[in-house]
Design a protein around this motif. Sequence first.
Motif, PDB file in Angstrom:
ATOM      1  N   GLY A  29     -38.910 -15.320  62.204  1.00 34.24           N
ATOM      2  CA  GLY A  29     -38.239 -15.883  63.363  1.00 34.24           C
ATOM      3  C   GLY A  29     -37.696 -17.282  63.135  1.00 34.24           C
ATOM      4  O   GLY A  29     -37.068 -17.865  64.025  1.00 34.24           O
ATOM      5  N   THR A  30     -37.950 -17.828  61.936  1.00 34.56           N
ATOM      6  CA  THR A  30     -37.365 -19.126  61.592  1.00 34.56           C
ATOM      7  C   THR A  30     -35.846 -19.027  61.624  1.00 34.56           C
ATOM      8  O   THR A  30     -35.271 -18.014  61.216  1.00 34.56           O
ATOM      9  CB  THR A  30     -37.828 -19.562  60.184  1.00 34.56           C
ATOM     10  N   THR A  31     -35.175 -20.064  62.096  1.00 36.11           N
ATOM     11  CA  THR A  31     -33.711 -20.039  62.177  1.00 36.11           C
ATOM     12  C   THR A  31     -33.087 -20.618  60.913  1.00 36.11           C
ATOM     13  O   THR A  31     -33.748 -21.325  60.126  1.00 36.11           O
ATOM     14  CB  THR A  31     -33.212 -20.849  63.375  1.00 36.11           C
ATOM     15  N   GLY A  32     -31.803 -20.361  60.754  1.00 32.90           N
ATOM     16  CA  GLY A  32     -31.074 -20.942  59.625  1.00 32.90           C
ATOM     17  C   GLY A  32     -31.069 -22.450  59.683  1.00 32.90           C
ATOM     18  O   GLY A  32     -31.155 -23.127  58.647  1.00 32.90           O
ATOM     19  N   ALA A  33     -30.972 -23.006  60.892  1.00 29.12           N
ATOM     20  CA  ALA A  33     -30.996 -24.459  61.041  1.00 29.12           C
ATOM     21  C   ALA A  33     -32.314 -25.041  60.536  1.00 29.12           C
ATOM     22  O   ALA A  33     -32.341 -26.093  59.892  1.00 29.12           O
ATOM     23  CB  ALA A  33     -30.783 -24.833  62.508  1.00 29.12           C
ATOM     24  N   GLU A  34     -33.435 -24.332  60.813  1.00 30.03           N
ATOM     25  CA  GLU A  34     -34.742 -24.813  60.362  1.00 30.03           C
ATOM     26  C   GLU A  34     -34.871 -24.706  58.848  1.00 30.03           C
ATOM     27  O   GLU A  34     -35.474 -25.570  58.209  1.00 30.03           O
ATOM     28  CB  GLU A  34     -35.842 -24.022  61.070  1.00 30.03           C
ATOM     29  N   VAL A  35     -34.305 -23.674  58.259  1.00 25.69           N
ATOM     30  CA  VAL A  35     -34.327 -23.557  56.798  1.00 25.69           C
ATOM     31  C   VAL A  35     -33.557 -24.715  56.176  1.00 25.69           C
ATOM     32  O   VAL A  35     -34.006 -25.354  55.215  1.00 25.69           O
ATOM     33  CB  VAL A  35     -33.733 -22.211  56.343  1.00 25.69           C
ATOM     34  N   ALA A  36     -32.373 -25.019  56.719  1.00 28.80           N
ATOM     35  CA  ALA A  36     -31.568 -26.127  56.193  1.00 28.80           C
ATOM     36  C   ALA A  36     -32.324 -27.441  56.294  1.00 28.80           C
ATOM     37  O   ALA A  36     -32.333 -28.245  55.356  1.00 28.80           O
ATOM     38  CB  ALA A  36     -30.249 -26.210  56.947  1.00 28.80           C
ATOM     39  N   ALA A  37     -33.003 -27.657  57.435  1.00 32.05           N
ATOM     40  CA  ALA A  37     -33.755 -28.903  57.634  1.00 32.05           C
ATOM     41  C   ALA A  37     -34.916 -29.016  56.660  1.00 32.05           C
ATOM     42  O   ALA A  37     -35.282 -30.118  56.227  1.00 32.05           O
ATOM     43  CB  ALA A  37     -34.256 -28.987  59.073  1.00 32.05           C
ATOM     44  N   SER A  38     -35.513 -27.866  56.299  1.00 33.89           N
ATOM     45  CA  SER A  38     -36.649 -27.895  55.368  1.00 33.89           C
ATOM     46  C   SER A  38     -36.205 -28.234  53.944  1.00 33.89           C
ATOM     47  O   SER A  38     -37.013 -28.662  53.126  1.00 33.89           O
ATOM     48  CB  SER A  38     -37.355 -26.545  55.378  1.00 33.89           C
ATOM     49  N   ILE A  39     -34.930 -28.026  53.663  1.00 39.64           N
ATOM     50  CA  ILE A  39     -34.423 -28.324  52.319  1.00 39.64           C
ATOM     51  C   ILE A  39     -34.013 -29.784  52.209  1.00 39.64           C
ATOM     52  O   ILE A  39     -34.390 -30.485  51.269  1.00 39.64           O
ATOM     53  CB  ILE A  39     -33.226 -27.400  51.990  1.00 39.64           C
ATOM     54  N   ALA A  40     -33.227 -30.270  53.184  1.00 35.53           N
ATOM     55  CA  ALA A  40     -32.804 -31.676  53.174  1.00 35.53           C
ATOM     56  C   ALA A  40     -32.193 -32.025  54.516  1.00 35.53           C
ATOM     57  O   ALA A  40     -31.502 -31.213  55.122  1.00 35.53           O
ATOM     58  CB  ALA A  40     -31.796 -31.926  52.049  1.00 35.53           C
ATOM     59  N   LYS A  41     -32.462 -33.267  54.970  1.00 32.87           N
ATOM     60  CA  LYS A  41     -31.880 -33.709  56.231  1.00 32.87           C
ATOM     61  C   LYS A  41     -30.363 -33.714  56.167  1.00 32.87           C
ATOM     62  O   LYS A  41     -29.677 -33.382  57.133  1.00 32.87           O
ATOM     63  CB  LYS A  41     -32.389 -35.110  56.582  1.00 32.87           C
ATOM     64  N   SER A  42     -29.825 -34.107  55.009  1.00 36.15           N
ATOM     65  CA  SER A  42     -28.372 -34.153  54.858  1.00 36.15           C
ATOM     66  C   SER A  42     -27.764 -32.756  54.956  1.00 36.15           C
ATOM     67  O   SER A  42     -26.678 -32.570  55.512  1.00 36.15           O
ATOM     68  CB  SER A  42     -27.994 -34.786  53.517  1.00 36.15           C
ATOM     69  N   LEU A  43     -28.478 -31.753  54.431  1.00 36.29           N
ATOM     70  CA  LEU A  43     -27.986 -30.376  54.510  1.00 36.29           C
ATOM     71  C   LEU A  43     -28.028 -29.879  55.947  1.00 36.29           C
ATOM     72  O   LEU A  43     -27.102 -29.187  56.405  1.00 36.29           O
ATOM     73  CB  LEU A  43     -28.814 -29.461  53.606  1.00 36.29           C
ATOM     74  N   ALA A  44     -29.090 -30.227  56.672  1.00 32.93           N
ATOM     75  CA  ALA A  44     -29.187 -29.822  58.078  1.00 32.93           C
ATOM     76  C   ALA A  44     -28.042 -30.417  58.885  1.00 32.93           C
ATOM     77  O   ALA A  44     -27.480 -29.770  59.777  1.00 32.93           O
ATOM     78  CB  ALA A  44     -30.528 -30.249  58.656  1.00 32.93           C
ATOM     79  N   LYS A  45     -27.668 -31.643  58.557  1.00 35.33           N
ATOM     80  CA  LYS A  45     -26.568 -32.299  59.268  1.00 35.33           C
ATOM     81  C   LYS A  45     -25.231 -31.657  58.944  1.00 35.33           C
ATOM     82  O   LYS A  45     -24.346 -31.524  59.804  1.00 35.33           O
ATOM     83  CB  LYS A  45     -26.549 -33.781  58.908  1.00 35.33           C
ATOM     84  N   ALA A  46     -25.068 -31.224  57.693  1.00 36.05           N
ATOM     85  CA  ALA A  46     -23.789 -30.647  57.258  1.00 36.05           C
ATOM     86  C   ALA A  46     -23.658 -29.166  57.605  1.00 36.05           C
ATOM     87  O   ALA A  46     -22.553 -28.623  57.594  1.00 36.05           O
ATOM     88  CB  ALA A  46     -23.627 -30.827  55.748  1.00 36.05           C
ATOM     89  N   ALA A  47     -24.778 -28.498  57.933  1.00 36.13           N
ATOM     90  CA  ALA A  47     -24.762 -27.044  58.125  1.00 36.13           C
ATOM     91  C   ALA A  47     -23.879 -26.627  59.301  1.00 36.13           C
ATOM     92  O   ALA A  47     -23.950 -27.217  60.381  1.00 36.13           O
ATOM     93  CB  ALA A  47     -26.188 -26.538  58.324  1.00 36.13           C
TER      94      ALA A  47
END
Length: 693
Positions: A29-47
Amino acid sequence: MSSAELPVADAAQVAITLPDGSVRTYARGTTGAEVAASIAKSLAKAALAVKVDGAVRDLALPIERDASLEIVTDKSPDSLELIRHDAAHVMAEAVQSLYPGTQVTIGPAIANGFYYDFARDEPFTPDDLVKIEAKMHEIVNANAPFTREVWDRDEAIRHFLSIGEKYKAEIIRDLPGTETITIYRQGQWYDLCRGPHLPSTGRVGHAFKLMKVAGAYWRGDHRNPMLQRIYGTAWRTEKELAEYLHQLEEAEKRDHRRLGKEMDLFHVQEEAAGSVFWHPKGWTLYRTLERYIRAKLDHAGYVEVRTPQLYDSSLFKASGHWDMYGDNMFKIRESVAEDGTEKLLGVKPMNCPAHVQIFRQGLKSYRDLPIRMAEFGNCHRNEPSGALHGILRVRNFTQDDAHIFCTEEQVPDEAAQYFKLQLGVYKDLGFDRIAVKLALRPDVRAGSDEVWDKAEEGLRQALRANGLEFEELPGEGAFYGPKVEFHLTDAIGRSWQCGTLQLDFVLPERLDASYIGQDGARHRPVMLHRAILGSFERFIGMMIEHYAGKFPLWLAPVQAVVATIVSDADPWAAEVAAACRKAGLRVEADTRNEKINLKVREHSLSKVPVMLVVGGREAENRTVAIRRLGSQQQEVLALDAAIANLIAEARPPRVAIPSIQRSKSNDNVTKPGRHRRARRRPGRTRGPAAAAP
């Protein structure tokens, strides 16, 4: 990493494989946004979205199973379609905000932009587009999140009918019963949509522009109401938008229809829709190109043939074209007087079935192969009237088509020779940015999967063996075989699909083509369908736009004009023109009693590369003043020197393809991995149009 190496996940977890091959475990149930945030804050911002097992999805959707996952950012190829799709939604909100009572229908992303169809009694005006665009910028600035909702089908129908959106209700009513009905909101506005979407309207950005309004029938059916379609373009950055708008401006300046008229090359008219009236200058250009291609093919070992225009339908039924391509063919009914029945005939849309008929005449041996059979075939295709466009999209065209009949072992060498010939021609004609694509099996096709596997892999190996990078296009091959496509980029960055090479095991089988092998048994030849230009008409139209009418001297229909400054120079002008013509140059004389500035302006508009200006001084000194198109400079030379320079410059590109020798010796039979060139009588050649269907 193999499936056996994946981390063991319990029922409450999912294993996510990232593009670098690493695997991470997350709660189900984890979202794509949460996966991006777990990798890097910059990636979560760019996603902007995620690709789950290759399918683009909203960042907010939960991931319920093990999957491969890729984060989509504005640098990803998928980002443009998302931006354009959401720009259509933003436009629809802007329209309904400004013009209450307007119904929204369908609004997809398309190449270079988007559109939305609206039902409104009052027509949109150019001033309306300005207002809508301004409102769109406001909506983007509001940065409202896109949120997804699932609605009950019947409730959704009732709701849209209650607010006067009958088209939306009809869409939902016609969806399959298994389809989930999803609604996307952006602030207070909402629309029926499958998605996916960006996280918010702000991510659309401001690099968009509304382009025009056009009419469109509801669902493309002329029996349905006429809607108003607003087209727009959207890009990732303002720079990309500016570049695209500049390209459109350049394209308008280079429009082959306008230049064709200014240069007096051709015209088209309603009484012969889809056919070209070539004027003398245009036909000179056509014949110059044809002579060049023919010389290339002569030296490459092709023989030239000529085949009929009209065939009994039985030939096209046997080849498979009648069933697979029949809607695009012109058909004629012929009365058979003896029994009163009718026979159905087809006008040739391509040359391949006819070339097989020539191959089948007489017994062919393995020693005769390869046979490279070319034709400048006059073909007709029943294109819709709305698709016709100058000489770029016509119904009657000449195809610089050829078919190579060979053994399987000869395919790699034949493909290599074709690639060399093809790329050399494009370089000579001024195209050096070329993308290669491999179009694979379509859903509707002839032949078994085993045959298609062999054909597709054969072309892959040929491309790799010749060091050609390529992109694969699933589902876009011809019905009888996969094809290599050559896409040329013109002077303003547009891509044009031109030449093709198709590997075909199917047509020789269907039309019973065979040769006697070294073992004395009959074998099926492999058939390579190949085109270099595609159609002469389309390629010439493309070249007019590529060069903006300013052809290199060897191609220019009129290579030079001798223009007089004063009438006293008329005799010298006539002598200069005669000497140039005797030297083989295409020259006209302009001795009108007009000012030289007017003559220069008119011949510049006609894109004549060189003007030889003569006045009293030039007549006395037996010289000419040479003025180049687009230049204010003049060079004064003696006539002989001027002609010598022009002859050297006007010489067509040299033919660099070596003659292919054919030997009748058994030792020259092609072995796997080795192909000896066979002696072949030089043939005359003709060629393709739109690559064979």
